[in-house]
Structure formats: structure tokens, C-alpha cells
Design an enzyme around this catalytic site. Structure first.
Site, PDB file in Angstrom:
ATOM      1  N   LYS A 153      40.776  14.268  38.530  1.00  0.00           N
ATOM      2  CA  LYS A 153      40.527  13.286  37.467  1.00  0.00           C
ATOM      3  C   LYS A 153      41.858  12.977  36.792  1.00  0.00           C
ATOM      4  O   LYS A 153      42.392  13.792  36.059  1.00  0.00           O
ATOM      5  CB  LYS A 153      39.550  13.820  36.414  1.00  0.00           C
ATOM      6  CG  LYS A 153      39.047  12.690  35.510  1.00  0.00           C
ATOM      7  CD  LYS A 153      38.568  13.147  34.145  1.00  0.00           C
ATOM      8  CE  LYS A 153      39.637  13.290  33.134  1.00  0.00           C
ATOM      9  NZ  LYS A 153      40.409  12.078  32.786  1.00  0.00           N
ATOM     10  N   GLU A 211      49.069  24.031  32.934  1.00  0.00           N
ATOM     11  CA  GLU A 211      50.455  23.602  32.678  1.00  0.00           C
ATOM     12  C   GLU A 211      50.435  22.792  31.397  1.00  0.00           C
ATOM     13  O   GLU A 211      49.956  21.650  31.385  1.00  0.00           O
ATOM     14  CB  GLU A 211      50.963  22.728  33.836  1.00  0.00           C
ATOM     15  CG  GLU A 211      51.142  23.450  35.148  1.00  0.00           C
ATOM     16  CD  GLU A 211      52.324  24.394  35.147  1.00  0.00           C
ATOM     17  OE1 GLU A 211      53.167  24.316  34.228  1.00  0.00           O
ATOM     18  OE2 GLU A 211      52.399  25.223  36.060  1.00  0.00           O
ATOM     19  N   CYS A 227      56.901  17.025  29.584  1.00  0.00           N
ATOM     20  CA  CYS A 227      56.507  18.359  29.085  1.00  0.00           C
ATOM     21  C   CYS A 227      57.722  19.205  28.789  1.00  0.00           C
ATOM     22  O   CYS A 227      57.756  19.923  27.795  1.00  0.00           O
ATOM     23  CB  CYS A 227      55.607  19.039  30.100  1.00  0.00           C
ATOM     24  SG  CYS A 227      56.317  19.141  31.735  1.00  0.00           S
ATOM     25  N   GLU A 254      54.867  19.611  19.223  1.00  0.00           N
ATOM     26  CA  GLU A 254      55.319  18.767  20.334  1.00  0.00           C
ATOM     27  C   GLU A 254      55.153  17.309  19.905  1.00  0.00           C
ATOM     28  O   GLU A 254      54.038  16.824  19.726  1.00  0.00           O
ATOM     29  CB  GLU A 254      54.483  19.055  21.587  1.00  0.00           C
ATOM     30  CG  GLU A 254      54.995  18.316  22.806  1.00  0.00           C
ATOM     31  CD  GLU A 254      54.136  18.544  24.041  1.00  0.00           C
ATOM     32  OE1 GLU A 254      52.898  18.628  23.918  1.00  0.00           O
ATOM     33  OE2 GLU A 254      54.709  18.609  25.140  1.00  0.00           O
TER      34      GLU A 254
HETATM   35  P1  NAD Z   1      45.558  15.695  27.285  1.00  0.00           P
HETATM   36  O1  NAD Z   1      45.374  17.167  27.203  1.00  0.00           O
HETATM   37  O2  NAD Z   1      45.106  14.854  26.166  1.00  0.00           O
HETATM   38  O3  NAD Z   1      44.837  15.101  28.577  1.00  0.00           O
HETATM   39  C1  NAD Z   1      45.143  15.575  29.868  1.00  0.00           C
HETATM   40  C2  NAD Z   1      43.953  15.347  30.780  1.00  0.00           C
HETATM   41  O4  NAD Z   1      42.877  16.164  30.336  1.00  0.00           O
HETATM   42  C3  NAD Z   1      43.438  13.917  30.790  1.00  0.00           C
HETATM   43  O5  NAD Z   1      43.046  13.583  32.101  1.00  0.00           O
HETATM   44  C4  NAD Z   1      42.212  13.994  29.887  1.00  0.00           C
HETATM   45  O6  NAD Z   1      41.244  13.019  30.153  1.00  0.00           O
HETATM   46  C5  NAD Z   1      41.691  15.383  30.215  1.00  0.00           C
HETATM   47  N1  NAD Z   1      40.862  16.012  29.187  1.00  0.00           N
HETATM   48  C6  NAD Z   1      40.889  15.828  27.854  1.00  0.00           C
HETATM   49  N2  NAD Z   1      39.950  16.597  27.254  1.00  0.00           N
HETATM   50  C7  NAD Z   1      39.332  17.296  28.237  1.00  0.00           C
HETATM   51  C8  NAD Z   1      38.286  18.260  28.257  1.00  0.00           C
HETATM   52  N3  NAD Z   1      37.695  18.670  27.144  1.00  0.00           N
HETATM   53  N4  NAD Z   1      37.897  18.778  29.454  1.00  0.00           N
HETATM   54  C9  NAD Z   1      38.500  18.382  30.588  1.00  0.00           C
HETATM   55  N5  NAD Z   1      39.495  17.460  30.632  1.00  0.00           N
HETATM   56  C10 NAD Z   1      39.904  16.934  29.472  1.00  0.00           C
HETATM   57  O7  NAD Z   1      47.125  15.487  27.593  1.00  0.00           O
HETATM   58  P2  NAD Z   1      47.918  14.101  27.698  1.00  0.00           P
HETATM   59  O8  NAD Z   1      48.105  13.579  26.327  1.00  0.00           O
HETATM   60  O9  NAD Z   1      47.326  13.254  28.752  1.00  0.00           O
HETATM   61  O10 NAD Z   1      49.327  14.609  28.284  1.00  0.00           O
HETATM   62  C11 NAD Z   1      50.362  15.049  27.509  1.00  0.00           C
HETATM   63  C12 NAD Z   1      50.404  16.568  27.458  1.00  0.00           C
HETATM   64  O11 NAD Z   1      50.550  17.097  28.783  1.00  0.00           O
HETATM   65  C13 NAD Z   1      51.602  17.091  26.692  1.00  0.00           C
HETATM   66  O12 NAD Z   1      51.226  18.188  25.895  1.00  0.00           O
HETATM   67  C14 NAD Z   1      52.553  17.518  27.810  1.00  0.00           C
HETATM   68  O13 NAD Z   1      53.520  18.464  27.413  1.00  0.00           O
HETATM   69  C15 NAD Z   1      51.612  18.058  28.817  1.00  0.00           C
HETATM   70  N6  NAD Z   1      52.225  18.115  30.155  1.00  0.00           N
HETATM   71  C16 NAD Z   1      52.571  19.341  30.682  1.00  0.00           C
HETATM   72  C17 NAD Z   1      53.216  19.415  31.934  1.00  0.00           C
HETATM   73  C18 NAD Z   1      53.607  20.755  32.529  1.00  0.00           C
HETATM   74  O14 NAD Z   1      53.955  20.792  33.721  1.00  0.00           O
HETATM   75  N7  NAD Z   1      53.582  21.841  31.773  1.00  0.00           N
HETATM   76  C19 NAD Z   1      53.484  18.231  32.636  1.00  0.00           C
HETATM   77  C20 NAD Z   1      53.125  17.007  32.067  1.00  0.00           C
HETATM   78  C21 NAD Z   1      52.488  16.964  30.824  1.00  0.00           C
END
Ligand code: NAD
Length: 491
Positions: A184, A260, A295, A394
Site C-alpha cells: 500500500k 523504518e 528520513c 522531525e
Molecule cells: P505516515 O506514517 O503518515 O504514512 C506512511 C504510510 O503509512 C502511508 O502509506 C499511510 O497511508 C500509512 N498509514 C498511516 N496510518 C496507518 C495505520 N494506522 N495503519 C497502517 N498504515 C497507516 O508517514 P509519511 O508522512 O507518509 O512519511 C514521512 C515519514 O516517513 C517521516 O517520518 C520519515 O522520516 C519516514 N521515513 C522513514 C524512512 C526510513 O527509511 N527510516 C524512509 C522514508 C520516510
């Protein structure tokens, strides 16, 4: 050939991708997806119902059991994954979908995201027949070994930054180890992942092995995590969502999770460095790349006070080159913020820091001439303390805080004073000092005299503390996609 394109002309795959077919079930709510560069509507996606999630997982389970993908000789998977990587690299639609509706300018998407996604798949293809378990020393009349087996169906959930690379990180090891996958993507950047799945089928990966469902996290994402036939969850996103997924996975089958998550990575610059201009380049790129929506963005500069002024001046000279531009224009290099609400959040954290007495040295405003796109100026903030939001949260934007120190222990203590532990940069020409810092810093990755990943996919990536659990990339990612059966035979 020019990479410029017109986003209205890009063919958009409409619907979920299940069992090798695009499906748009009746009655599902539509979610609008806008283009970050200009804020205009691009296309819409359906929000998967529980039935659709079940359809996708069932399709994956059937493919895992019946298509031969999990039982064939691993090198057959290697060959199919290699064909897939070729198609990824050549496909113009994939490139344009990635850059029209994400924050990736097309030139960088081609040389970076697409090239890296293809190479990630090749890397895991090469490991397909090299990670099978272990053999143990037992007495002469016994044989003890562990056999690695795929989970069956892996559920993957990805964020909006670097959608293509993140999808490749998840799909590569899951597929190389013989699993089927339901992924997803973020509801903000969903389309390149569907094209990736279409290309997988064109490459000969059996239909149903790679399925894509769309939707919101709280609905489609949560249902995927909870589905009883999903054996493992691999997630990249924010710590808040990571915690919700961990709880959901614990309550629905105690399934393993790889998380991650986010970071607030320090850039620790000691007094004696080889080349201050090179350090400035690393730090500038480390917080302005993808406009800070990375990230591992290095957003906390912690610099020895004797070189702070000179370093800040060099960073300021670098960042004036960041100019906004539409992501479908080949001259563009600097990314928009994903959407206006996220840009407003960045700005409010900066404004709050100013109210708390911090000193905005550069930036702190939007670029004015960008229509509905939200481009934020690279921003340098001094006079901060560790309890300010801008230092401890962040921000996920192009915002660098600056703190100074005088002795090594003080610098390391500042670097470690965070709930996160994703990455860190260390700059020194003293090898012993660098080694002490590597040992002392609590982060899953430490870069020394450089900042950022390379094409060395063999190096795993993942966070300590609130930055996550487990690793992507490397052999560790292959291990994380398999479960290990211990066998003892008497003979
Ligand atoms: P987010 O957590 O809001 O969403 C990520 C994904 O999770 C989306 O597909 C979203 O629809 C889904 N999601 C949201 N709530 C959920 C739930 N309750 N159950 C299941 N899925 C759910 O993150 P974002 O805003 O899309 O991305 C930014 C974040 O991602 C930042 O914190 C960034 O640091 C992190 N990130 C980490 C890495 C890494 O390798 N550590 C890489 C890229 C981004």
C-alpha cells in the site's frame, strides 16, 4: 532526448492492481491526488474496502502457493527480477508518474530514484540463491540445520517521500526470497508503485505475486496489517504510525514488523577537518535534498565553535542556488513540499522557534512565485536549545538548526540528545576522534566525512531508538523476509 513532459499527458493506471489486473470496485470512496509542484489535481484513487484488501491478500496467497514463485529454483527468480530491473530503467511512464505526483524533479528521478530502484532489484536478485539458512555442528549421527522459508504474503506500507525507491526496498527482498506481496503506497504518491507492479508482470513475475492496494492508512493500511493471511509487515513512515502498526500487528496474530521510521539526524563537525568547503557541501545537500523530506536528513548541525562562522557562510553560499521549479521541467533540481498543509506545518515550527528566541539566519519563508506549489526556502536557525520543537521534532522540511560546542564530549552529548537514532554525520581529519564518535553515537547509520547513502546496497539501513526496528537493504533485509525452521535429524 529531453526529459521535460506535460503531466496531463501521462497515462495514469486507474485502480488497485490485484492478480495482474487493475480493479476499481464499485462503491469505494475516491481520494484526490494532487501534484506537489503546482497543487493541481492529478488523478484519484479508490480507498480500499475490507473486501478489496481481502481480495488482494487472497490473490497474493494463491500466487504464493500455486504460481511456482516460492518453490522454483531461486535463480529463476533472479532472472525474472533482472528482467524487471531492465524494464524499470527503460519505462518512461514510470519515470513520469514518479515525478508528476511526487516531490522528485524528473532529472533527479531518472538519475536517482529510477536508477536506484532498478539497481536495488538487481542487488536482491543476486542474493536470491545465497541466503538459505545455516548448518550446525552436532554429533556424528545427527544433522542439524535451519531452513529459511518465505512467509507467504508480506504486507508492505510505504511513505510519500521517495515512493519508487521505498517500493523497491520492500519488493526486492520480499520477492527474491519467494514471497508474494501486497503493498500500500502513500495515498499522496500512489501511481508509480502501480506501474512498478505492471512492469513486474511484463517481466514474467507471475500475476498476483505483486499486488498494490490504494487507500488511507487508517482504513486500507490498518486492514492490511490485521489481515490473518499476512505473515509479516514491512513499514516505512512516521513513528506515530509505526507504533499504531506495531499494536495492530500484536493484536492480530503477533506478526513480525520491520519499522523504518523518522529521524532528527545530527551533523557533528569537529574543529579539524580536511576540507571545510566539502563539509559545507555535505551539510547543504544533507538538509536541502528533496527539500528536507528525507528520513535521514541531517537537520541538526553541531559544529565546533572555532569554525562555526566560516562553515555557516559556506552553507549560505551553497543554498542560494536552491530555486523552485516544476518537477516535470528537466532544469528543476529543488523539490516542492508534498502539499500545503505539510508546508504550513514546517513554517509554523520555524515561526514558533522565532517566538522562542531563536535566530533565523536565512530563509524562514516560502518562495513567493510558485503558484499553488509549496516551495520552502532552505532555512538556517541559530540560537536554539534542545527543548525547542525545531530541534527535537522531525520537521521534514529544509530546516537546519545550528548548535556549537567546544570539546568532543559536549559535541557527542548534543548529537545523542534526541529520541531518534536513524543516522548521523561526523566530520574530522582525526581518525581516532572519528572512531570515538562512531562508537559513542546512538544511530543506526554513521557517515564519516560524507553524508548520504551510496549505491552500496549491501549496507543495511535502519534506526535505533524511536527511529525503528529492523533493517532494509543488505542481507538483513533478505533475512527479515524469511522465517527460519530448525531441523534435527537422527540417522
Ligand atoms: P505516515 O506514517 O503518515 O504514512 C506512511 C504510510 O503509512 C502511508 O502509506 C499511510 O497511508 C500509512 N498509514 C498511516 N496510518 C496507518 C495505520 N494506522 N495503519 C497502517 N498504515 C497507516 O508517514 P509519511 O508522512 O507518509 O512519511 C514521512 C515519514 O516517513 C517521516 O517520518 C520519515 O522520516 C519516514 N521515513 C522513514 C524512512 C526510513 O527509511 N527510516 C524512509 C522514508 C520516510
Amino acid at each position: 532526448m529531453t526529459l521535460d513532459f506535460t503531466p496531463e499527458n501521462v497515462p495514469v493506471p486507474v485502480g488497485h492492481y490485484i492478480g495482474g489486473t487493475l480493479v476499481t470496485p464499485a462503491g469505494e470512496r475516491e481520494i484526490d491526488v494532487n501534484r506537489p509542484s503546482d497543487g493541481k489535481f492529478f488523478a484519484s484513487i479508490p480507498d480500499a474496502s475490507a473486501d478489496t484488501v481481502d481480495h488482494a491478500v487472497s490473490s497474493a496467497l494463491r500466487a504464493a502457493k500455486e504460481s511456482g514463485w516460492s518453490t522454483c529454483a531461486p535463480r529463476e527468480r533472479t532472472r525474472a527480477l533482472y528482467r524487471w530491473a531492465e524494464l524499470i530503467e527503460q519505462d518512461v511512464v514510470l519515470l513520469q508518474l514518479e515525478s508528476a505526483c511526487s516531490t522528485r524533479p524528473v532529472t533527479l528521478a531518472k538519475s536517482g530514484d529510477v536508477a536506484s530502484a532498478a539497481e536495488t532489484i538487481r542487488f536482491f536478485a543476486e542474493l536470491a540463491d545465497k541466503e538459505g539458512g545455516d548448518h550446525f555442528a552436532t554429533c556424528h549421527s545427527k544433522l542439524g540445520f535451519s531452513a529459511a522459508e518465505p512467509y507467504g504474503v508480506i504486507g508492505a506500507i510505504t511513505p510519500w517521500n521517495f515512493p519508487l525507491s521505498m517500493a523497491a526496498w520492500k519488493c526486492g527482498p520480499a520477492l527474491a526470497t519467494g514471497n508474494a506481496i501486497v503493498i500500500k503506497p502513500s495515498e499522496m504518491t500512489p501511481f508509480s508503485t502501480v506501474r512498478l507492479a505492471e512492469l513486474a508482470v511484463l517481466a514474467g513475475i507471475p500475476s498476483g505475486v505483486l499486488n498494490v492496494i490504494h487507500g488511507l492508512g487508517a482504513t486500507a493500511g490498518a486492514q492490511l496489517v490485521a489481515h490473518p493471511a499476512v505473515g509479516k509487515i514491512s513499514f516505512t513512515g512516521s513513528p506515530v504510525t509505526g507504533a499504531a502498526i506495531m499494536t495492530n500487528a500484536a493484536n492480530n496474530g503477533i506478526k513480525p514488523v520491520t519499522l523504518e521510521l523518522g529521524g532528527k539526524s545530527p551533523q557533528l563537525v569537529f574543529e579539524k577537518v580536511n576540507d571545510l568547503a566539502q563539509v559545507a557541501n555535505c551539510i547543504s545537500g544533507g538538509f536541502t535534498g528533496n527539500a528536507g523530506q528525507v528520513c535521514v536528513a541531517g537537520t541538526r548541525l553541531i559544529v565546533h565553535k572555532n569554525i562555526a562562522d566560516e562553515l555557516i557562510e559556506k552553507i549560505q553560499q551553497n543554498i542560494v542556488r536552491c530555486e523552485p521549479g516544476l518537477t516535470w521541467n528537466s532544469a528543476s533540481r529543488y523539490s516542492p513540499i508534498i502539499n500545503k498543509p505539510q508546508a504550513d506545518k514546517i513554517h509554523s515550527i520555524v515561526c514558533h522557534a522565532r517566538e522562542q528566541g531563536a535566530d533565523i539566519l536565512t530563509g524562514g519563508t516560502f518562495f513567493p512565485e510558485t503558484g499553488n506549489g509549496a516551495f520552502y526556502r532552505p532555512t538556517l536557525i541559530a540560537g536554539v536549545t534542545n527543548d525547542m520543537d525545531v530541534v527535537c521534532r522531525e520537521v521534514f522540511g529544509p530546516v537546519l538548526t545550528i548548535q556549537t560546542f567546544t570539546d568532543e564530549d559536549e559535541g557527542i552529548a548534543l548529537a545523542n540528545d534526541t529520541v531518534y537514532g536513524l543516522a548521523a554525520g561526523v566530520y574530522t581529519r582525526d581518525l581516532s576522534q572519528g572512531m570515538r564518535a562512531i562508537r559513542a553515537i546512538e544511530a543506526g547509520t554513521v557517515w564519516v566525512n560524507r553524508y548520504g547513502r551510496s549505491q552500496d546496497f549491501i549496507i543495511p539501513t535502519g534506526g535505533f531508538k524511536m527511529s525503528g526496528i529492523g533493517k532494509d537493504l543488505g542481507r538483513a533485509a533478505m533475512e527479515a523476509c524469511q522465517r527460519y525452521k530448525s531441523v534435527l535429524i537422527d540417522f
